[in-house]
Design a protein around this motif. Structure first.
Motif, PDB file in Angstrom:
ATOM      1  N   GLU A   1       0.836  -1.207   0.000  1.00  0.00           N
ATOM      2  CA  GLU A   1       0.000   0.000   0.000  1.00  0.00           C
ATOM      3  C   GLU A   1       0.872   1.258   0.000  1.00  0.00           C
ATOM      4  O   GLU A   1       0.617   2.217  -0.740  1.00  0.00           O
TER       5      GLU A   1
ATOM      6  N   ARG B   1      -8.254  -1.862  -1.086  1.00  0.00           N
ATOM      7  CA  ARG B   1      -7.576  -0.643  -0.599  1.00  0.00           C
ATOM      8  C   ARG B   1      -8.614   0.302  -0.006  1.00  0.00           C
ATOM      9  O   ARG B   1      -9.794   0.258  -0.346  1.00  0.00           O
ATOM     10  N   SER B   2      -8.157   1.211   0.850  1.00  0.00           N
ATOM     11  CA  SER B   2      -9.122   2.110   1.490  1.00  0.00           C
ATOM     12  C   SER B   2      -9.617   3.159   0.481  1.00  0.00           C
ATOM     13  O   SER B   2      -8.858   3.568  -0.407  1.00  0.00           O
TER      14      SER B   2
ATOM     15  N   GLN C   1     -10.014   6.254   0.976  1.00  0.00           N
ATOM     16  CA  GLN C   1      -9.186   7.474   1.073  1.00  0.00           C
ATOM     17  C   GLN C   1      -7.957   7.360   0.188  1.00  0.00           C
ATOM     18  O   GLN C   1      -7.619   8.287  -0.549  1.00  0.00           O
TER      19      GLN C   1
ATOM     20  N   TYR D   1     -15.229  -2.221   1.401  1.00  0.00           N
ATOM     21  CA  TYR D   1     -14.295  -1.754   2.437  1.00  0.00           C
ATOM     22  C   TYR D   1     -15.094  -1.218   3.610  1.00  0.00           C
ATOM     23  O   TYR D   1     -15.918  -0.304   3.454  1.00  0.00           O
TER      24      TYR D   1
ATOM     25  N   ALA E   1     -15.484   0.827   6.924  1.00  0.00           N
ATOM     26  CA  ALA E   1     -14.853   1.904   7.705  1.00  0.00           C
ATOM     27  C   ALA E   1     -15.891   2.381   8.702  1.00  0.00           C
ATOM     28  O   ALA E   1     -16.864   3.046   8.319  1.00  0.00           O
TER      29      ALA E   1
ATOM     30  N   THR F   1     -19.969   0.593   4.913  1.00  0.00           N
ATOM     31  CA  THR F   1     -19.243  -0.299   4.003  1.00  0.00           C
ATOM     32  C   THR F   1     -19.261   0.343   2.617  1.00  0.00           C
ATOM     33  O   THR F   1     -20.330   0.592   2.060  1.00  0.00           O
ATOM     34  N   TYR F   2     -18.086   0.631   2.103  1.00  0.00           N
ATOM     35  CA  TYR F   2     -17.982   1.245   0.779  1.00  0.00           C
ATOM     36  C   TYR F   2     -17.984   0.154  -0.286  1.00  0.00           C
ATOM     37  O   TYR F   2     -17.336  -0.879  -0.114  1.00  0.00           O
TER      38      TYR F   2
END
Ligand code: 5AD
Ligand code: SF4
Length: 476
Positions: free
Chosen positions: A149, A196-197, A199, A228, A230, A234-235
């Motif tokens: 990352e 991956r996040s 952001q 994802y 957070a 959830t994205y």
């Protein structure tokens, strides 16, 4: 930030085989090498280092790399100090067997790329062989993920100057794959799925926009499965597309490759339908039209369910361009199974289809469990037949563009430009793509590369639209 020892003055020649994931890895490593003081060279002869990014998806892809290494072996007899580094899926799959090749100094798997610049530096300094592959690659390893990352965030900022198409860049949204389709090497060489996040992804899109990137393609082996968590939220991929479409300067967003699954599907189609920036294009491989073969491939859908997904896409996004992948000659595929595939291709009405002959991959379930039973000539015949069916469909779909004006993102001079001397130096043959991924060839100034242009279509072929630059091109 990843700190690498500076190594000024060395020239590196880079060659990339394989998919878009590999192109992205090549772009990241290229930026890291340039930051460390290397310069790029287009010729092998004046290079200090040759770096090859490799693919293992079919035996043919590996054979091309091995033949290239054969040439380098001869070159190294005249240039014993030349360092040859092999990265990518073949590096992870073959490891020390590849390192034993006379031409090879460095072997670095796709999950070890943060170490590559240092390994090349070591090899230059000591002329000793260097190996970096991930043992037990299927085991999740957080510090490993964190290092990848950091590398990606540090070097995934240049959509330009690394040999990629001007104005366009790839952004990885997830690494690895958990699907284990029985024919596929990817989970064995790229490890488990890690998302991956949001952001990190949006930050990277922002950096790319600052570099005048106009089109970002999100990459993942099963990109529509992006998820994802957070805190409470959830994205999913639809959220990423919405967030990225708010980044100023980004005009077009794409994503590949989608797995035929209903999860998040309607959300993704909804954002495609409502946002001008999300391109109306879906690459959604079916692999086969036979339920029996799909089951043996460990694909979790039937042909009917797959077609229902395509219908939903057409209902939600009128005019959407669909593309697919198929494998012909999977072990045990009968004439009847193949006919089911032909039927599905006719029903799907893809804009474009990629058709591959089954290639057994060592270590995959299909290779362990089945004989590669379909003879080569039968695979070849099925390949040709399916291509012909798709060509007819593509031809009809292309003709609908005759007389229309389409907007394209210009990639640069067309590969055939040099054989067309009548164009004149100021007006070479250019190639661009529409938001639906149609290839468009027309004449225009080279300065259009990386920009949008409007093209009036005057002629079509199954895979290419030909036209003239519209009188008032919208330059952005
Ligand atoms: N043999 C032939 N084709 C394959 N693909 C993946 N693995 C194999 C294999 N072992 C094809 C699939 C996939 C595309 C990238 O390559 O169609 O979607
Ligand atoms: Fe890409 Fe798969 Fe080839 Fe690796 S094996 S380069 S992930 S297509």
């Amino acid at each position: 930030m990843v700190i690498l020892a500076p190594m000024p003055g060395h020239k590196v020649h880079i060659k990339c085989f394989g998919c878009q994931m590999n192109k992205l890895d090549t772009a990241l490593v290229t930026t890291a090498l340039m930051d460390a003081g290397f310069s790029l060279t287009a010729g092998v002869k004046d290079a200090d280092v040759v770096l090859i990014n490799t693919c293992s998806v079919r035996e043919h892809a590996e054979a091309r790399v091995l033949s290239h290494l054969g040439h380098l072996k001869h070159l190294k007899r005249q240039k014993p100090n030349l360092i040859v580094a092999v990265m990518g899926c073949m590096a992870q799959r073959l490891g020390d067997k590849l390192l034993a090749h006379e031409a090879v100094n460095v072997v670095c798997g796709p999950t070890e790329i943060p170490r590559l610049v240092d390994l090349i530096g070591e090899a230059l300094e000591r002329n000793a062989k260097q190996l970096a592959i991930t043992p037990e690659i299927r085991r999740e390893n957080e510090s490993h993920s964190a290092s990848l990352e950091r590398f990606e965030s540090a070097y995934g900022r240049d959509g330009v100057d690394d040999g990629s198409v001007p104005g366009q860049a790839f952004v990885r949204v997830m690494r690895g794959c958990n699907n284990f389709c029985t024919y596929c090497i990817v989970p064995h060489v790229r490890g488990p799925e890690v998302c991956r996040s949001p952001q990190a992804i949006v930050e990277q899109v922002r950096k790319l926009a600052e570099q005048r990137v106009k089109q970002v393609t999100f990459l993942g082996q099963t990109v529509n499965a992006y998820k994802y968590r957070a805190g409470e939220k959830t994205y999913c991929l639809a959220d990423l597309l919405s967030l990225a479409s708010q980044v100023e300067g980004i005009e077009w967003l794409r994503f590949v490759t989608s797995y035929p699954s209903a999860e998040y599907y309607d959300e993704i189609l909804a954002v495609m339908a409502s946002s001008e920036k999300v391109c109306p294009y879906l690459h959604i491989p079916a692999q086969s039209g036979s339920d029996r073969v799909l089951h043996a491939m460990n694909r979790h859908y039937t042909a009917a369910q797959y077609l229902e997904l395509l219908n939903r896409a057409r209902d939600a996004v009128p005019g959407i361009a669909l593309a697919g992948d198929f494998i012909v000659g999977f072990p045990g595929e009968t004439d009847e199974d193949f006919e089911a595939t032909v039927k599905l291709v006719r029903q799907a009405q893809y804009r474009n289809c990629f058709i591959f002959k089954y290639s057994p991959r060592p270590g995959t379930a299909a290779d362990r469990w089945h004989q590669d039973s379909v003879p080569a000539e039968v695979k070849q015949r099925r390949n040709v037949e399916l291509l012909a069916v798709q060509e007819q469909i593509s031809d009809v779909l292309s003709r609908q563009f005759q007389g229309q004006t389409v907007r394209v993102l210009v990639e640069g001079p067309s590969k055939k430009a040099h054989v067309n001397p009548t164009d004149g130096a100021d007006n070479p043959q250019l190639v661009g793509r529409t938001s639906g991924d149609h290839i468009v060839v027309f004449n225009g100034p080279l300065s259009l590369a990386g920009r949008f242009a409007d093209v009036h279509i005057t002629r079509t072929s199954p895979l290419t639209l030909f036209g003239t630059l519209a009188p008032a091109p919208a330059l952005r």
